[in-house]
Scaffold this active site. Structure first.
Site, short mmCIF file in Angstrom:
data_model
loop_
_atom_site.label_atom_id
_atom_site.label_comp_id
_atom_site.label_asym_id
_atom_site.label_seq_id
_atom_site.Cartn_x
_atom_site.Cartn_y
_atom_site.Cartn_z
N GLY A 37 -16.40 57.16 -5.96
CA GLY A 37 -17.78 57.17 -6.46
C GLY A 37 -18.64 58.13 -5.68
O GLY A 37 -18.51 58.23 -4.47
N ARG A 83 -11.33 60.33 -9.88
CA ARG A 83 -10.31 59.37 -9.47
C ARG A 83 -8.97 59.95 -9.94
O ARG A 83 -8.91 60.56 -10.99
CB ARG A 83 -10.61 57.99 -10.05
CG ARG A 83 -11.93 57.45 -9.51
CD ARG A 83 -12.12 55.97 -9.67
NE ARG A 83 -13.02 55.44 -8.64
CZ ARG A 83 -14.36 55.36 -8.76
NH1 ARG A 83 -14.95 55.77 -9.86
NH2 ARG A 83 -15.09 54.87 -7.78
N THR A 95 -20.28 56.28 0.56
CA THR A 95 -20.39 55.25 -0.47
C THR A 95 -21.73 54.53 -0.33
O THR A 95 -22.18 54.27 0.79
CB THR A 95 -19.24 54.21 -0.38
OG1 THR A 95 -19.58 53.07 -1.18
CG2 THR A 95 -18.97 53.74 1.03
N LEU A 149 -28.28 54.65 -11.95
CA LEU A 149 -29.42 55.33 -11.34
C LEU A 149 -29.43 55.11 -9.83
O LEU A 149 -30.00 55.90 -9.07
CB LEU A 149 -30.75 54.91 -12.00
CG LEU A 149 -31.33 53.51 -11.80
CD1 LEU A 149 -32.11 53.41 -10.51
CD2 LEU A 149 -32.22 53.17 -12.98
P1 ATP Z 1 -16.07 53.87 -4.17
O1 ATP Z 1 -16.07 52.81 -3.09
O2 ATP Z 1 -17.36 54.57 -4.25
O3 ATP Z 1 -15.55 53.41 -5.49
P2 ATP Z 1 -13.47 54.81 -3.41
O4 ATP Z 1 -13.06 55.91 -2.53
O5 ATP Z 1 -13.16 53.41 -2.93
O6 ATP Z 1 -15.01 54.99 -3.72
P3 ATP Z 1 -11.39 54.57 -5.43
O7 ATP Z 1 -11.49 54.81 -6.89
O8 ATP Z 1 -10.99 53.23 -4.96
O9 ATP Z 1 -12.82 55.01 -4.85
O10 ATP Z 1 -10.35 55.64 -4.81
C1 ATP Z 1 -10.50 57.03 -5.04
C2 ATP Z 1 -9.15 57.69 -5.15
O11 ATP Z 1 -8.42 57.54 -3.94
C3 ATP Z 1 -8.22 57.12 -6.23
O12 ATP Z 1 -8.50 57.60 -7.51
C4 ATP Z 1 -6.87 57.60 -5.74
O13 ATP Z 1 -6.64 58.94 -6.11
C5 ATP Z 1 -7.02 57.52 -4.21
N1 ATP Z 1 -6.42 56.26 -3.75
C6 ATP Z 1 -6.97 55.03 -3.73
N2 ATP Z 1 -6.09 54.12 -3.29
C7 ATP Z 1 -4.93 54.78 -3.05
C8 ATP Z 1 -3.61 54.41 -2.60
N3 ATP Z 1 -3.31 53.14 -2.31
N4 ATP Z 1 -2.70 55.38 -2.49
C9 ATP Z 1 -2.98 56.67 -2.76
N5 ATP Z 1 -4.17 57.08 -3.21
C10 ATP Z 1 -5.14 56.17 -3.34
#
Ligand code: ATP
Length: 327
Positions: free
Chosen positions: A15, A76, A130, A258
């Site tokens: 995000g 993602r 985040t 937003l």
């Molecule tokens: P937010 O907290 O704002 O949603 P985030 O970094 O937690 O951000 P995620 O959608 O959970 O967002 O993860 C982003 C990307 O990180 C995923 O689309 C994937 O490509 C990679 N990712 C997440 N978990 C794994 C995993 N276990 N192994 C490999 N890649 C991962």
């Protein structure tokens, strides 16, 4: 200090959060300052796999500190969750001669970074980007303060209409399973209560709130609610009020995306600048698999495993501030 690392790639993932651009700028400038080649990787891990990579110069990051979102875009990537996807990502890094990575994102992004770094023995440093403030080992994350201010301003406006109609408002904010945004924006906006996942696991917050009764002299009531499976969201709570407590004229406002936009606050710009420069410093000190955090206004290195632990406790003191200040 002359570093062994001669080139670094930067990406934003998961995000978006206000202040990511300020972080990109700081990483790029610090890398170039320390004689590294710096590469911008577009669309997170997705772009690392599809080879959307471009060398950055100092002016590639000009005039972005004040912009919300991320100039590198974010995405993602399901492919990066596979061994084959990560192999292609590694091949692309080699092709461009990228020796190290700075990943700006949330817990998912840092989880992926840790796995990738382990498989290919690459130095990777993370920055907590985040609005949810749900990473462990750091007091705050890039984007959290801006989102808090955005919610507070929205709440001030909702209060006007809530007071005019003498209504009970449930306002749903982001945070997934972390109640920091809801709790702190409730305090900042003078809301009556916050319904957050950390507490909902233990008790029926809505029932307790209604049983205590909102102060009779209050002409309106605003309750912050974290979007969360544990709670079921503001809509579910409002449905319950309609059937169980029909004396309340209840409305719902879901603030949605937003909360993620807008120009970052001074606090987020400064935090992102400090963390971005610290990321390059960490790489030069041969740190690996760490997220840059901030504790008591000092930069700290937090191992990825600790950062993504999800063991962040909600502050009893903050809960009590809300309880006392809203009587
Ligand atoms: P937010 O907290 O704002 O949603 P985030 O970094 O937690 O951000 P995620 O959608 O959970 O967002 O993860 C982003 C990307 O990180 C995923 O689309 C994937 O490509 C990679 N990712 C997440 N978990 C794994 C995993 N276990 N192994 C490999 N890649 C991962």
């Amino acid at each position: 200090m002359e570093s062994n690392i001669k080139s670094v790639g930067i990406l934003t993932s998961g995000g978006d959060a206000p202040g990511m651009n300020a972080a990109i700028r700081a990483v790029a400038r610090a890398g170039i300052f320390n004689s590294m080649k710096v590469y911008g990787i577009y669309r997170g891990y997705k772009g690392l796999i599809s080879d959307e990579i471009e060398e950055f110069k100092t002016n590639s990051v000009s005039n972005i500190i004040q912009q919300g979102g991320t100039i590198l875009k974010t995405a993602r990537s399901a492919e990066f969750m596979t061994e084959e996807g990560r192999r292609i990502a590694y091949e692309n890094m080699r092709k461009h001669g990228i020796e190290a990575l700075v990943v700006i994102g949330g817990d998912g992004s840092l989880t992926g970074a840790g796995i990738f770094a382990g498989e290919y023995n690459i130095p990777v440093v993370g920055l907590p980007g985040t609005i949810d403030n749900d990473l462990s080992g750091t007091d705050t994350t890039i984007g959290y303060d801006t989102a808090l201010n955005t919610i507070m301003k929205a709440m001030d406006k909702i209060r006007d209409t809530a007071t005019s109609h003498e209504r009970l408002f449930f306002v749903e904010v982001m945070g997934r399973n972390c109640g920091y945004l809801a709790l702190n924006s409730a305090i900042a906006s003078g809301a009556e209560a916050a319904i957050i996942p950390e507490i909902s696991i233990e008790k029926d917050q809505l029932g307790e709130l209604i049983e205590q009764g909102f102060r009779k002299s209050k002409s309106s009531s605003m309750v912050l609610v974290t979007e969360s499976d544990v709670i079921g969201g503001a809509m579910k709570l409002a449905e319950r009020v309609k059937t169980e407590y029909p004396q309340y004229d209840v409305r719902v406002s879901i603030l949605g995306h937003l909360q993620r936009g807008g120009s970052p606050t001074a606090q987020d710009r400064i935090l992102a600048s400090r963390m971005g420069i610290a990321a390059i410093q960490a790489l030069m000190e041969n740190q690996r698999n760490v997220m840059i955090g901030i504790r008591e206004n000092e930069i700290v290195y937090v191992p990825f495993k600790r950062a993504i632990k999800k063991d962040r406790e909600i502050s009893e003191e903050m809960l009590s501030v809300l309880r006392i200040s809203s009587i």
